[in-house]
Each structure stands twice: as structure tokens, then as C-alpha cells.
Write a protein that holds these residues in place. Structure first.
Motif, PDB file in Angstrom:
ATOM      1  N   GLY A 132       0.814  -1.206   0.000  1.00 41.97           N
ATOM      2  CA  GLY A 132       0.000   0.000   0.000  1.00 41.97           C
ATOM      3  C   GLY A 132       0.845   1.253   0.000  1.00 41.97           C
ATOM      4  N   PHE A 133       0.209   2.370   0.317  1.00 42.11           N
ATOM      5  CA  PHE A 133       0.893   3.662   0.292  1.00 42.11           C
ATOM      6  C   PHE A 133       2.005   3.757   1.321  1.00 42.11           C
ATOM      7  CE2 PHE A 133      -2.951   6.189  -1.560  1.00 42.11           C
ATOM      8  CZ  PHE A 133      -2.906   5.375  -2.687  1.00 42.11           C
ATOM      9  N   SER A 134       1.995   2.873   2.316  1.00 50.40           N
ATOM     10  CA  SER A 134       3.006   2.883   3.374  1.00 50.40           C
ATOM     11  C   SER A 134       4.372   2.406   2.890  1.00 50.40           C
ATOM     12  CB  SER A 134       2.562   1.978   4.524  1.00 50.40           C
ATOM     13  OG  SER A 134       1.264   2.298   4.952  1.00 50.40           O
ATOM     14  N   GLN A 135       4.404   1.747   1.728  1.00 51.81           N
ATOM     15  CA  GLN A 135       5.645   1.135   1.256  1.00 51.81           C
ATOM     16  C   GLN A 135       6.088   1.657  -0.112  1.00 51.81           C
ATOM     17  OE1 GLN A 135       5.806  -3.293   2.153  1.00 51.81           O
ATOM     18  NE2 GLN A 135       3.633  -2.907   2.502  1.00 51.81           N
ATOM     19  N   VAL A 136       5.593   2.824  -0.488  1.00 51.68           N
ATOM     20  CA  VAL A 136       6.009   3.415  -1.758  1.00 51.68           C
ATOM     21  C   VAL A 136       6.742   4.719  -1.487  1.00 51.68           C
ATOM     22  CG1 VAL A 136       4.100   2.358  -3.031  1.00 51.68           C
ATOM     23  CG2 VAL A 136       3.827   4.664  -2.070  1.00 51.68           C
ATOM     24  N   VAL A 137       7.497   5.161  -2.480  1.00 45.89           N
ATOM     25  CA  VAL A 137       8.253   6.409  -2.353  1.00 45.89           C
ATOM     26  C   VAL A 137       7.398   7.566  -2.867  1.00 45.89           C
ATOM     27  CG1 VAL A 137      10.341   7.656  -3.010  1.00 45.89           C
ATOM     28  CG2 VAL A 137      10.439   5.179  -2.607  1.00 45.89           C
ATOM     29  N   TRP A 138       7.184   8.538  -2.017  1.00 45.68           N
ATOM     30  CA  TRP A 138       6.410   9.718  -2.354  1.00 45.68           C
ATOM     31  C   TRP A 138       7.337  10.820  -2.869  1.00 45.68           C
ATOM     32  CZ3 TRP A 138       1.074  10.800  -0.405  1.00 45.68           C
ATOM     33  CH2 TRP A 138       0.449   9.646   0.099  1.00 45.68           C
ATOM     34  N   LYS A 139       6.773  11.746  -3.614  1.00 47.14           N
ATOM     35  CA  LYS A 139       7.518  12.907  -4.088  1.00 47.14           C
ATOM     36  C   LYS A 139       7.244  14.096  -3.173  1.00 47.14           C
ATOM     37  CE  LYS A 139       7.518  11.629  -8.987  1.00 47.14           C
ATOM     38  NZ  LYS A 139       7.107  12.040 -10.361  1.00 47.14           N
ATOM     39  N   VAL A 140       8.248  14.917  -2.980  1.00 50.64           N
ATOM     40  CA  VAL A 140       8.055  16.144  -2.217  1.00 50.64           C
ATOM     41  C   VAL A 140       7.678  17.249  -3.193  1.00 50.64           C
ATOM     42  CG1 VAL A 140       9.141  17.875  -0.740  1.00 50.64           C
ATOM     43  CG2 VAL A 140       9.619  15.444  -0.390  1.00 50.64           C
ATOM     44  N   LYS A 141       6.494  17.788  -3.016  1.00 54.94           N
ATOM     45  CA  LYS A 141       5.966  18.800  -3.941  1.00 54.94           C
ATOM     46  C   LYS A 141       6.229  20.214  -3.459  1.00 54.94           C
ATOM     47  CE  LYS A 141       1.758  20.138  -6.405  1.00 54.94           C
ATOM     48  NZ  LYS A 141       0.331  19.820  -6.664  1.00 54.94           N
ATOM     49  N   LYS A 142       6.161  20.411  -2.145  1.00 56.68           N
ATOM     50  CA  LYS A 142       6.303  21.771  -1.630  1.00 56.68           C
ATOM     51  C   LYS A 142       6.806  21.724  -0.193  1.00 56.68           C
ATOM     52  CE  LYS A 142       3.591  26.022  -0.865  1.00 56.68           C
ATOM     53  NZ  LYS A 142       2.230  26.615  -0.912  1.00 56.68           N
ATOM     54  N   LEU A 143       7.644  22.686   0.138  1.00 57.45           N
ATOM     55  CA  LEU A 143       8.168  22.800   1.486  1.00 57.45           C
ATOM     56  C   LEU A 143       8.112  24.264   1.894  1.00 57.45           C
ATOM     57  CD1 LEU A 143       9.501  20.948   3.638  1.00 57.45           C
ATOM     58  CD2 LEU A 143      11.703  21.602   2.680  1.00 57.45           C
ATOM     59  N   SER A 144       7.418  24.546   2.995  1.00 61.99           N
ATOM     60  CA  SER A 144       7.260  25.932   3.454  1.00 61.99           C
ATOM     61  C   SER A 144       7.853  26.067   4.844  1.00 61.99           C
ATOM     62  CB  SER A 144       5.780  26.321   3.487  1.00 61.99           C
ATOM     63  OG  SER A 144       5.206  26.242   2.206  1.00 61.99           O
ATOM     64  N   LYS A 145       8.768  27.044   4.991  1.00 64.01           N
ATOM     65  CA  LYS A 145       9.378  27.314   6.294  1.00 64.01           C
ATOM     66  C   LYS A 145       8.767  28.582   6.870  1.00 64.01           C
ATOM     67  CE  LYS A 145      13.593  27.013   4.574  1.00 64.01           C
ATOM     68  NZ  LYS A 145      15.072  27.013   4.544  1.00 64.01           N
ATOM     69  N   GLY A 146       9.266  28.999   8.023  1.00 61.49           N
ATOM     70  CA  GLY A 146       8.736  30.184   8.658  1.00 61.49           C
ATOM     71  C   GLY A 146       7.544  29.854   9.523  1.00 61.49           C
ATOM     72  N   LYS A 147       6.557  30.735   9.553  1.00 59.68           N
ATOM     73  CA  LYS A 147       5.372  30.539  10.371  1.00 59.68           C
ATOM     74  C   LYS A 147       4.525  29.388   9.841  1.00 59.68           C
ATOM     75  CE  LYS A 147       1.528  33.101  12.448  1.00 59.68           C
ATOM     76  NZ  LYS A 147       0.808  34.390  12.504  1.00 59.68           N
ATOM     77  N   ASN A 148       4.050  28.523  10.733  1.00 56.35           N
ATOM     78  CA  ASN A 148       3.249  27.351  10.352  1.00 56.35           C
ATOM     79  C   ASN A 148       3.925  26.550   9.229  1.00 56.35           C
ATOM     80  OD1 ASN A 148       1.079  28.095  12.163  1.00 56.35           O
ATOM     81  ND2 ASN A 148       0.466  29.624  10.646  1.00 56.35           N
ATOM     82  N   PRO A 149       5.144  26.055   9.466  1.00 55.57           N
ATOM     83  CA  PRO A 149       5.865  25.333   8.417  1.00 55.57           C
ATOM     84  C   PRO A 149       5.128  24.074   7.976  1.00 55.57           C
ATOM     85  CG  PRO A 149       6.903  24.980  10.543  1.00 55.57           C
ATOM     86  CD  PRO A 149       5.869  26.036  10.746  1.00 55.57           C
ATOM     87  N   SER A 150       5.289  23.720   6.710  1.00 52.76           N
ATOM     88  CA  SER A 150       4.571  22.553   6.187  1.00 52.76           C
ATOM     89  C   SER A 150       5.371  21.869   5.104  1.00 52.76           C
ATOM     90  CB  SER A 150       3.200  22.968   5.631  1.00 52.76           C
ATOM     91  OG  SER A 150       3.362  23.778   4.480  1.00 52.76           O
ATOM     92  N   ILE A 151       5.003  20.642   4.832  1.00 50.93           N
ATOM     93  CA  ILE A 151       5.572  19.878   3.723  1.00 50.93           C
ATOM     94  C   ILE A 151       4.430  19.153   3.024  1.00 50.93           C
ATOM     95  CG2 ILE A 151       6.125  17.911   5.244  1.00 50.93           C
ATOM     96  CD1 ILE A 151       8.474  17.287   3.344  1.00 50.93           C
ATOM     97  N   THR A 152       4.411  19.222   1.702  1.00 54.39           N
ATOM     98  CA  THR A 152       3.397  18.528   0.909  1.00 54.39           C
ATOM     99  C   THR A 152       4.080  17.437   0.095  1.00 54.39           C
ATOM    100  OG1 THR A 152       1.988  20.490   0.763  1.00 54.39           O
ATOM    101  CG2 THR A 152       1.633  18.752  -0.876  1.00 54.39           C
TER     102      THR A 152
END
Length: 347
Positions: free
Chosen positions: A121-141
Motif C-alpha cells: 500500500g501507500f506505506s511502502q512506496v516512495v512519495w515525491k516532495v511537492k512543496k516545502l514551506s518554512k517560517g510561520k506554520n511550516p509545512s511539507i506537501t
């Protein structure tokens, strides 16, 4: 990967057996809460929460290397530590369902049923990093395109997963998915939480669940379609009670209420509250690695090392018309948002 400006947040985590590079990404909010995620399985490997006394506690179970994550799926009961689960979280009875008058046959990977998306399933596949936001409320997509007929699920399913650390010490997990043809989808996050750190168990931590009923299941933990009232039963957590040694239950949530559950550790006065837009939270105490794989910092994970709050749709929903639908039609958008909020109190 240079377009992400990742000099301080990305590092090589490990290599897959075929040599593919797996990276680790760290986010940190203004209050010092830190999240680490790897793009293998979009897996949360660490979540460090600052306490009022100045200490920091890592509240999720995990491994120090990729080989351990990969090998954990070969255990007699794979723990799915910190993993993203899909296409379908939980069990699907007899690994089959009817969609648009067509019978879909899935992989049987759990006592003749399909569990957590099948053999891979999705737990065993390699995902792509689409976006990375630093600063306030940092996130990764992170994103993953599950091709038509992967694990026999119909349609190309395009998934985006965003982890956000809010300035209120919230871990926000949000999924967006679309499909090229009608399919079923039920995604969840599978971290094992332990507010006392991953070297202890969770049995002294107190839990509240905002639910009055659970799904009735067979001995194989497949929903029968009936519901059980939990009032005054061992599974009634309407008031704070210690985590049980064994629980593997789907709690039905009132859609009018976003609060799903909470966990409190009196040893360090740390509380976690869970909120979701999903119709259920599946609660499971576990994390057992059967003394064959070491956890972070050489920890031995046993059957009570952590507790999962898997916000999701009902397991086996495609086989029960009266359950909330798990069908995602072409042109529609699947949206799942859950929040794990942490609060530290002075002693």
C-alpha cells in the motif's frame, strides 16, 4: 531537489535496497516543536514536543534507519509505524467489493481480507516532495500517483498529503485526492503516540473518546454492519480512563463534533487532543516489533508501547450501503483533515 531551498531541512535518510535515495525532512515551529518525515511511505519518524519544564519529548514511535521500516512490514503483524495508509485503511471483507456493478478483487493480505491497502500500500512506496514551506506554520506537501489497478483498485488516484506544524503546537494532517475513474478511498495516518516517550508503555496515560458507539466486528475484526453502544462497557471512554492493554476498535464520531479523542500523560502533564472531519477514529494499542527490530535509540517496542488514533471512514465501507460512502467519483475531491493538538501544563 534544489528548488526547495532545503539546505537546513533536508538530509539523506537512507537508500532503498535498489539504491533509491530516501530523504528526511524536518519542520520546526516558533515554539520549538519539531517534526521529521521521510518520503518512504510519507512516514512521520519523529514528533518532538517541548514541555513547560524545558524538556522535549518525542511522542511517536519510529525507527532510526530505512531497513527497519522495510523489515517491519515482514513481521507477523506489521506495525505501520508513522506510516500513511492507503488506498484503503482498515479491512475490506474477503478482499472484494462491488463498484458500479463490477466486482473488484483485491489482494488478500490479512486472514483472507484486504488490510491497509493490500500487499504494498501507500506505506511502502516512495512519495515525491511537492512543496516545502518554512517560517510561520511550516509545512511539507508530499504526493503520490497510484496507477490504475495498483493492488487492483480502479482509477489513477492522485494524492497530496500536507503535514503542517501550527504555532499552536498542532500537527495538521491533510489529504486531497482525485481519481481518473470511480474508485474507493480511505486514507489515514498511523503514528503510534506515547506522551511519555517511546521507551515506556501507554497504560498509565488517560484517554477520552468522543463516541457512544463502535462498529461490531467478527473475530477477524471485520465490521458486520451492526453497531455497539459502549455506555458502561470496557470500551466507554466518555470520561478519562487509562489506556487498555488491548483495543482495536472503530469509534463512530458525531459529524457535528470535530473533537474525536484525547490522551493525557500525568507524568509530564502533556495532553494531545485529536480533531477530524472524518466519520470515525480507529483506536489501536500496539507497536510490537516482536524483539526482532529495535526502535529509536535502541528501544524495544512491545504490544503496549504506543496508541494509534486513526481518523478515517469506516473499515469495509464499500460493502455496507448504510456506512458513509467511500466511493470517490471522477471529478470529485476527497478531503480528509485531522489535527493532533499538544498542550503542556505546569505541574
Amino acid at each position: 531537489m534544489s528548488h526547495l531551498n532545503i539546505s537546513s531541512v533536508e538530509k539523506l535518510f537512507d537508500l532503498t535496497p535498489d539504491g533509491e535515495q530516501i530523504y528526511s525532512y524536518e519542520l520546526m515551529n516558533k515554539k520549538g516543536m519539531r517534526l521529521s518525515v521521510i518520503n518512504y511511505g510519507a512516514t512521520l519518524t519523529s514528533l518532538k514536543v517541548p514541555l513547560k519544564n524545558g524538556e522535549v519529548v518525542d511522542v511517536v514511535l519510529g525507527f532510526d534507519d530505512l531497513r527497519s521500516y522495510i523489515d517491519s512490514f515482514r513481521l507477523e503483524s506489521a506495525p505501520y509505524l508513522g506510516a500513511t495508509v492507503g488506498r484503503f485503511a482498515g479491512r475490506i471483507n474477503a478482499a472484494s467489493f462491488i463498484l458500479n456493478d463490477k466486482k473488484i478483487e483485491l489482494s488478500k493480505n490479512n486472514n483472507g481480507n484486504s488490510l491497509h491497502g493490500g500487499n504494498k500500500g501507500f506505506s511502502q512506496v516512495v512519495w515525491k516532495v511537492k512543496k516545502l514551506s518554512k517560517g510561520k506554520n511550516p509545512s511539507i506537501t508530499l504526493s503520490y500517483l497510484s496507477p490504475n489497478n495498483e493492488e487492483n483498485y480502479p482509477g489513477d488516484l492522485s494524492v497530496e498529503l500536507t503535514y503542517t506544524l501550527s504555532e499552536d503546537n498542532e500537527l495538521i494532517v491533510e489529504y486531497i485526492a482525485t481519481t481518473s475513474e470511480d474508485t474507493v478511498v480511505n486514507l489515514t495516518h498511523h503514528s503510534y503516540f506515547n506522551l511519555d516517550g517511546h521507551k515506556s508503555d501507554v497504560l498509565e496515560q488517560e484517554m477520552i473518546v468522543n463516541s457512544v458507539k463502535t462498529l461490531h466486528t467478527t473475530n477477524d475484526n471485520v465490521p458486520t454492519g451492526s453497531f455497539l453502544n459502549v455506555a458502561n462497557s470496557p470500551y466507554d471512554f466518555s470520561l478519562p480512563r487509562k489506556c487498555p492493554e488491548k483495543i482495536d476498535n472503530t469509534y463512530v464520531l458525531d459529524n457535528k463534533e470535530e473533537f474525536a479523542a484525547s490522551l493525557f500523560n500525568k507524568n509530564n502533564n502533556l495532553k494531545m487532543s485529536v480533531y477530524t472531519n472524518q466519520p470515525a477514529v480507529h483506536i489501536y494499542v500496539g507497536g510490537n516489533c516482536f524483539n526482532s527490530i529495535k526502535g529509536k535509540d535502541n528501544a524495544n517496542y512491545q504490544s503496549t508501547s504506543g496508541i494509534c488514533f486513526e481518523t478515517q471512514n469506516f473499515p469495509d465501507a464499500p460493502n455496507h450501503d448504510h456506512f458513509p460512502t467511500a466511493v470517490l467519483k471522477k471529478g470529485e475531491i476527497y478531503h480528509h483533515k485531522s489535527i493532533y493538538k499538544f498542550q503542556s501544563f505546569k505541574k
